[in-house]
Design a protein around this motif. Structure first.
Motif, PDB file in Angstrom:
ATOM      1  N   ILE A 149       0.863  -1.181   0.000  1.00  0.00           N
ATOM      2  CA  ILE A 149       0.000   0.000   0.000  1.00  0.00           C
ATOM      3  C   ILE A 149       0.898   1.229   0.000  1.00  0.00           C
ATOM      4  N   GLU A 150       1.006   1.871  -1.146  1.00  0.00           N
ATOM      5  CA  GLU A 150       1.917   3.007  -1.282  1.00  0.00           C
ATOM      6  C   GLU A 150       1.269   4.271  -0.720  1.00  0.00           C
ATOM      7  N   ILE A 151       1.935   4.860   0.284  1.00  0.00           N
ATOM      8  CA  ILE A 151       1.405   6.031   0.972  1.00  0.00           C
ATOM      9  C   ILE A 151       2.249   7.259   0.624  1.00  0.00           C
ATOM     10  N   PRO A 152       1.680   8.271   0.000  1.00  0.00           N
ATOM     11  CA  PRO A 152       2.437   9.499  -0.299  1.00  0.00           C
ATOM     12  C   PRO A 152       2.821  10.211   0.997  1.00  0.00           C
ATOM     13  N   MET A 153       4.069  10.620   1.108  1.00  0.00           N
ATOM     14  CA  MET A 153       4.528  11.365   2.279  1.00  0.00           C
ATOM     15  C   MET A 153       4.440  12.851   1.954  1.00  0.00           C
ATOM     16  N   ALA A 154       3.281  13.425   2.251  1.00  0.00           N
ATOM     17  CA  ALA A 154       3.043  14.832   1.947  1.00  0.00           C
ATOM     18  C   ALA A 154       2.275  15.471   3.091  1.00  0.00           C
ATOM     19  N   VAL A 155       2.396  16.790   3.207  1.00  0.00           N
ATOM     20  CA  VAL A 155       1.676  17.507   4.258  1.00  0.00           C
ATOM     21  C   VAL A 155       0.173  17.430   4.031  1.00  0.00           C
ATOM     22  N   ALA A 156      -0.248  17.545   2.791  1.00  0.00           N
ATOM     23  CA  ALA A 156      -1.670  17.446   2.458  1.00  0.00           C
ATOM     24  C   ALA A 156      -2.183  16.046   2.783  1.00  0.00           C
ATOM     25  N   ARG A 157      -3.359  15.954   3.388  1.00  0.00           N
ATOM     26  CA  ARG A 157      -3.888  14.669   3.829  1.00  0.00           C
ATOM     27  C   ARG A 157      -4.604  13.904   2.714  1.00  0.00           C
ATOM     28  N   ALA A 158      -5.134  14.606   1.721  1.00  0.00           N
ATOM     29  CA  ALA A 158      -5.965  13.957   0.708  1.00  0.00           C
ATOM     30  C   ALA A 158      -5.255  12.808  -0.028  1.00  0.00           C
ATOM     31  N   PRO A 159      -4.001  12.960  -0.488  1.00  0.00           N
ATOM     32  CA  PRO A 159      -3.364  11.847  -1.203  1.00  0.00           C
ATOM     33  C   PRO A 159      -3.220  10.592  -0.346  1.00  0.00           C
ATOM     34  N   ALA A 160      -2.847  10.758   0.921  1.00  0.00           N
ATOM     35  CA  ALA A 160      -2.714   9.601   1.800  1.00  0.00           C
ATOM     36  C   ALA A 160      -4.070   8.953   2.063  1.00  0.00           C
ATOM     37  N   GLN A 161      -5.099   9.776   2.274  1.00  0.00           N
ATOM     38  CA  GLN A 161      -6.431   9.231   2.518  1.00  0.00           C
ATOM     39  C   GLN A 161      -6.923   8.434   1.318  1.00  0.00           C
ATOM     40  N   ALA A 162      -6.613   8.895   0.127  1.00  0.00           N
ATOM     41  CA  ALA A 162      -7.001   8.167  -1.080  1.00  0.00           C
ATOM     42  C   ALA A 162      -6.282   6.821  -1.146  1.00  0.00           C
ATOM     43  N   ALA A 163      -5.015   6.801  -0.731  1.00  0.00           N
ATOM     44  CA  ALA A 163      -4.253   5.555  -0.735  1.00  0.00           C
ATOM     45  C   ALA A 163      -4.837   4.559   0.264  1.00  0.00           C
ATOM     46  N   TYR A 164      -5.242   5.052   1.436  1.00  0.00           N
ATOM     47  CA  TYR A 164      -5.871   4.165   2.425  1.00  0.00           C
ATOM     48  C   TYR A 164      -7.222   3.663   1.931  1.00  0.00           C
ATOM     49  N   ASP A 165      -7.954   4.504   1.244  1.00  0.00           N
ATOM     50  CA  ASP A 165      -9.227   4.079   0.666  1.00  0.00           C
ATOM     51  C   ASP A 165      -9.015   2.912  -0.294  1.00  0.00           C
TER      52      ASP A 165
END
Length: 233
Positions: free
Chosen positions: A61-77
């Motif tokens: 599960i590739e998780i973007p390391m960024a300040v913005a939460r949206a990309p990580a939340q999409a990855a968890y979805d």
């Protein structure tokens, strides 16, 4: 019947610090999932690699390391959706998590998405704070002392306020915030009580008095401060 979802704490990095229960569940798993950097390796998988069955299904599960939460939340979805498919097919899924799943662990985001629908079990792991205290060879707190855990990205004024009411504290997620933390602790007169630890329990572990710490720190680094209290008195 649906499969069971397991969130497994792997500890700080040394494979010998993985619990016996976690090792057993990894070896019995139908699907082994783990977080990874986008286009990079998974630290969690590297800790547990010797126990992962050759015939299991692996899910990165590739998780973007960024300040913005949206990309990580999409990855968890997306990760949760794939895991749900395996669970619905009756397969047991283990999710590998550095440290402890519910202590700043990425598994909590999958737990929030899946535990309401599927049977879920969380297996605790050795936390990075415990590993760092052992590396420094110093007790964190005793009797009625208060231990506070502080993320380094907090504003300086909030860090100072929380430090003021704590007997000992751990500053996590140091990384690029190390210069700020060093200045703050120096102004508070606490540098002499502070230790810097990076990559606790790993072969390349570094333990130094804070005044000797490098100017740049990796993400897996921590500062422990006990304000000079002697817990044995």
């Amino acid at each position: 019947m649906s499969g069971v979802l397991y969130g497994l704490g792997l500890g700080p990095g040394d494979p010998e610090l993985i619990t016996l229960k976690t090792v057993r569940l990894i070896k019995e798993a139908d699907v082994v999932a783990y977080p990874a950097l986008v286009g990079g390796d998974s630290f969690a998988r590297s800790i547990a690699q010797e126990f992962i069955p050759e015939d299991c299904i692996e899910l990165s599960i590739e998780i973007p390391m960024a300040v913005a939460r949206a990309p990580a939340q999409a990855a968890y979805d997306q990760g949760a959706s794939t895991i749900a498919q395996y669970l619905s097919e009756g397969l047991n899924v283990v999710v590998l998590c550095e440290g402890d799943p519910f202590f700043y662990g990425s598994f909590m985001y999958l737990f929030a998405r899946l535990s309401g629908e599927f049977t879920t079990e969380v297996i605790p792991g050795v936390t990075s704070i415990s590993a760092c205290a052992a590396a420094v060879a110093a007790p964190l707190s005793s009797r009625n002392e208060v231990l506070t855990i502080l993320p380094a990205p907090l504003p300086t004024e909030e860090l100072v306020a929380r430090i003021g009411v704590s007997d000992s504290f751990a500053i996590m997620k140091v990384g690029r915030h190390l210069p700020k933390i060093k200045r703050m602790l120096d102004e508070l007169g606490l540098t002499q009580y502070a230790h810097y630890i990076e990559r606790a329990s790993l072969p390349n572990q570094v333990v130094l008095p804070l005044e000797d710490a490098p100017e740049k720190a990796p993400y897996f680094s921590m500062i422990l401060v006990t304000k000079g209290n002697d817990p044995w008195l």
